[in-house]
Design a protein around this motif. Sequence first.
Motif, short mmCIF file in Angstrom:
data_model
loop_
_atom_site.label_atom_id
_atom_site.label_comp_id
_atom_site.label_asym_id
_atom_site.label_seq_id
_atom_site.Cartn_x
_atom_site.Cartn_y
_atom_site.Cartn_z
N GLU A 120 1.17 -1.41 0.16
CA GLU A 120 -0.01 0.61 -0.16
C GLU A 120 0.86 0.85 0.12
O GLU A 120 2.25 1.49 0.40
CB GLU A 120 -0.46 -0.13 1.67
N ARG A 121 0.22 1.75 -0.34
CA ARG A 121 0.83 3.56 -0.42
C ARG A 121 0.86 3.74 1.31
O ARG A 121 0.35 3.82 2.03
CB ARG A 121 0.27 4.23 -1.17
N GLU A 122 2.80 4.84 1.65
CA GLU A 122 2.77 5.31 2.56
C GLU A 122 3.52 6.46 3.26
O GLU A 122 3.84 6.96 1.83
CB GLU A 122 4.07 3.80 3.00
N PHE A 123 3.19 6.75 3.87
CA PHE A 123 3.21 8.27 3.95
C PHE A 123 5.10 8.34 4.63
O PHE A 123 5.76 7.65 5.01
CB PHE A 123 3.09 8.47 5.19
N VAL A 124 5.84 9.51 3.59
CA VAL A 124 6.73 9.45 3.94
C VAL A 124 7.60 10.97 4.88
O VAL A 124 7.93 10.10 6.39
CB VAL A 124 7.75 9.27 2.69
N ALA A 125 6.53 11.83 4.19
CA ALA A 125 7.23 12.98 5.42
C ALA A 125 5.98 14.66 4.26
O ALA A 125 5.92 14.03 3.41
CB ALA A 125 8.83 13.81 4.52
N ALA A 126 6.47 15.24 5.61
CA ALA A 126 5.45 16.45 5.33
C ALA A 126 5.65 17.65 5.31
O ALA A 126 6.56 17.54 6.44
CB ALA A 126 3.97 16.05 5.38
N ILE A 127 5.31 19.01 4.71
CA ILE A 127 5.88 20.33 5.40
C ILE A 127 4.76 20.89 5.62
O ILE A 127 4.17 20.90 4.56
CB ILE A 127 7.01 20.72 4.42
N SER A 128 5.18 22.26 6.39
CA SER A 128 3.73 23.18 6.30
C SER A 128 3.92 24.48 4.98
O SER A 128 5.11 24.39 4.69
CB SER A 128 4.20 23.81 8.07
N PRO A 129 3.11 25.24 5.39
CA PRO A 129 3.03 26.20 3.84
C PRO A 129 4.96 26.86 3.90
O PRO A 129 5.35 27.16 3.64
CB PRO A 129 1.85 26.40 4.44
N SER A 130 4.51 27.35 5.81
CA SER A 130 5.65 27.89 5.67
C SER A 130 7.96 27.19 5.43
O SER A 130 7.79 28.08 6.13
CB SER A 130 5.57 28.68 6.70
N GLY A 131 7.19 25.58 5.65
CA GLY A 131 9.07 25.37 5.58
C GLY A 131 8.71 25.11 8.17
O GLY A 131 10.03 24.45 7.46
N THR A 132 8.01 25.31 8.48
CA THR A 132 9.02 25.33 9.21
C THR A 132 8.58 24.33 10.97
O THR A 132 9.36 24.22 11.34
CB THR A 132 8.05 26.84 10.68
N ILE A 133 7.20 23.78 9.56
CA ILE A 133 7.51 22.42 10.33
C ILE A 133 6.80 21.02 9.89
O ILE A 133 7.00 21.49 8.22
CB ILE A 133 5.81 22.45 10.82
N THR A 134 7.84 19.94 10.40
CA THR A 134 8.11 18.41 9.07
C THR A 134 7.34 17.89 9.72
O THR A 134 7.62 17.46 11.47
CB THR A 134 9.06 18.74 9.04
#
Length: 125
Positions: free
Chosen positions: A44-58
């Motif tokens: 199945e597809r799995e999450f790797v990483a994400a980032i907030s619109p400003s880039g300050t939260i990952t």
Amino acid sequence: QVQLVESGGGLVQAGGSLRLSCAASGRTFSRYVMGWFRQAPGKEREFVAAISPSGTITSYADSVTGRFTISRENAKDTVSLQMNSLKPEDTAVYYCANSRRSPRRWSDGYEYDDWGQGTQVTVSS
């Protein structure tokens, strides 16, 4: 709708590095949470990483924490995934995605609206 185009995939030996990039169209890129997901054959597809619109939260999946780094350049409408210390189990098609809402769970693919076509990453042992 936002169009996303990934690049940077390829074949690398275990322990090596790759940098994936995702170019986005649209004027409101800086408003979106951006994510990277992957899907290996038969899995199945799995999450790797994400980032907030400003880039300050990952946010990262446990399996990649400490090895992968997500970043973004809003001025260039791009999001990147630096992958170090790659392992054979990282082999998959990697997709970038954006959420045109305020997702509650960044790791949930159903929270994302637009997806790229994917780029293959193969790690040999």
